[in-house]
Design a protein around this motif. Structure first.
Motif, mmCIF file in Angstrom:
data_model
loop_
_atom_site.group_PDB
_atom_site.id
_atom_site.type_symbol
_atom_site.label_atom_id
_atom_site.label_comp_id
_atom_site.label_asym_id
_atom_site.label_seq_id
_atom_site.Cartn_x
_atom_site.Cartn_y
_atom_site.Cartn_z
ATOM 1 N N ALA A 154 20.689 24.397 -7.894
ATOM 2 C CA ALA A 154 21.357 25.094 -8.992
ATOM 3 C C ALA A 154 20.367 25.902 -9.820
ATOM 4 C CB ALA A 154 22.097 24.088 -9.867
ATOM 5 N N GLU A 155 19.216 25.299 -10.110
ATOM 6 C CA GLU A 155 18.206 25.988 -10.918
ATOM 7 C C GLU A 155 17.644 27.201 -10.175
ATOM 8 O OE1 GLU A 155 13.956 25.076 -13.216
ATOM 9 O OE2 GLU A 155 15.008 23.483 -12.152
ATOM 10 N N LEU A 159 22.751 28.594 -10.968
ATOM 11 C CA LEU A 159 24.144 28.171 -10.845
ATOM 12 C C LEU A 159 24.424 26.990 -11.759
ATOM 13 C CD1 LEU A 159 24.307 28.261 -6.938
ATOM 14 C CD2 LEU A 159 25.203 30.011 -8.493
ATOM 15 N N ASN A 160 25.696 26.725 -11.984
ATOM 16 C CA ASN A 160 26.130 25.575 -12.792
ATOM 17 C C ASN A 160 25.902 24.289 -11.991
ATOM 18 O OD1 ASN A 160 27.633 23.491 -13.992
ATOM 19 N ND2 ASN A 160 29.166 24.907 -14.771
ATOM 20 N N PRO A 161 24.990 23.395 -12.435
ATOM 21 C CA PRO A 161 24.684 22.191 -11.643
ATOM 22 C C PRO A 161 25.877 21.253 -11.498
ATOM 23 C CG PRO A 161 23.641 22.093 -13.802
ATOM 24 C CD PRO A 161 24.177 23.488 -13.654
ATOM 25 N N VAL A 164 28.063 22.753 -8.742
ATOM 26 C CA VAL A 164 27.382 22.580 -7.451
ATOM 27 C C VAL A 164 27.481 21.133 -6.988
ATOM 28 C CG1 VAL A 164 25.167 22.669 -6.250
ATOM 29 C CG2 VAL A 164 25.818 24.522 -7.790
ATOM 30 N N VAL A 215 28.745 29.273 -6.349
ATOM 31 C CA VAL A 215 28.062 28.120 -5.746
ATOM 32 C C VAL A 215 27.011 28.505 -4.711
ATOM 33 C CG1 VAL A 215 29.904 26.451 -6.193
ATOM 34 C CG2 VAL A 215 30.003 27.859 -4.126
#
Length: 298
Positions: A154-155, A159-161, A164, A215
């Motif tokens: 994600a990092e 992205l939104n962890p 994900v 994602v």
């Protein structure tokens, strides 16, 4: 007269030599890409007129989409060629060369196709090549999921962890028992139903396909897989959503074609693009062209 006859015999020999050379190249993973542009299908015994015509169309579409340039052929193209060869009842060596080229071009993509549509009879036609790949496909899916670091992915991709993490779990559960033979449906079905509920919830929140932008590349096909494995009602609900995702470059075209095929098969007992196996009849040209135009497909 003798000279004309001699020239005719020489021409026949040249044609035979050319044909044999093309056949040899089709049986070789390294040369099949170039050979496919010279390939002229022959209608073999047991291949109906409709199936033969459809396989021809697959080959011609592949040539056209690649602009007759071997450098433009990708894994999906070689998967389509494999499908055409199965329909045409081409020699085992041709099917094997096309399949090997596909998996060596992009194993992950072909693995996702097999997860969605099954073995396509390749486990019986080319077991020596298919079964080891199929086994590794199942094992690698499990290994990737168990070793996957949601936070890092994600990092690295901004992205939104949390999203994900959810989509990663959905992908793992989609293939958890589906990649074993025989499939234990008593265990897989509850996971599919839970996945369908999660996808509905995510769609209600984001109001769009959960694809490449949300994602990343690794999970762009996860929502489609869940829809592909869902009841007809859910497939129809998300068909336009998947089509929009393809047009917005959030997902490749092949998954949409597979979803369209499954819907038409369940509703009308025929398919459009041939992804559901060679035993299911293919729509007529008029219907096929209408569907291609409706969903803006190649």
């Amino acid at each position: 007269m003798k000279k004309s006859f001699a020239c005719f015999v020489l021409l026949l020999a040249m044609v035979k030599c050319f044909s044999q050379n093309t056949t040899d190249q089709l049986a070789n993973e390294q040369t099949i890409g170039n050979a496919i542009f010279l390939f002229a299908p022959v209608q073999r015994e047991g291949v109906t007129e409709q199936r033969f015509h459809y396989a021809q169309q697959i080959i011609n579409d592949t040539k056209s989409a690649s602009k007759n340039n071997v450098q433009n052929l990708n894994a999906a193209d070689f998967w389509n060629i494999t499908t055409a060869f199965v329909i045409l009842k081409e020699p085992k060596s041709h099917i094997e060369a096309a399949f090997n080229k596909a998996i060596h071009s992009d194993a992950a993509t072909i693995c996702s196709y097999i997860k969605a549509m099954g073995t396509s009879n390749l486990d019986k036609l080319i077991p020596e090549s298919f079964l080891p790949f199929y086994s590794n496909c199942a094992q690698s899916s499990t290994a990737e999921s168990s070793n996957f670091n949601v936070a890092n992915y994600a990092e690295n991709n901004k992205l939104n962890p949390d999203l994900v993490s959810i989509i990663s779990m959905i992908q793992l559960n989609d293939s958890k028992f589906r990649m074993t033979k025989p499939v234990d449906w008593t265990k897989q079905k509850p996971l599919d139903e839970r996945n369908q509920q999660l996808i509905d919830s995510l769609f209600n929140v984001y109001q769009t396909y959960i694809g490449r932008q949300l994602v990343g590349k690794q999970f762009e096909a996860t929502m489609w897989l869940v829809v592909q494995h869902s009841p007809l009602e859910m497939m129809e609900k998300y068909l336009s959503v998947v089509a929009t995702a393809v047009n917005q470059k959030q997902l490749d075209q092949v998954p949409l074609k597979m979803l369209v095929d499954r819907i038409y098969w369940l509703k009308y007992d025929y398919q459009i693009f041939g992804s559901q196996g060679s035993q299911i009849r293919v729509a007529d040209d008029k219907t096929r062209e209408e569907v291609i135009k409706r969903y803006n497909l190649n």
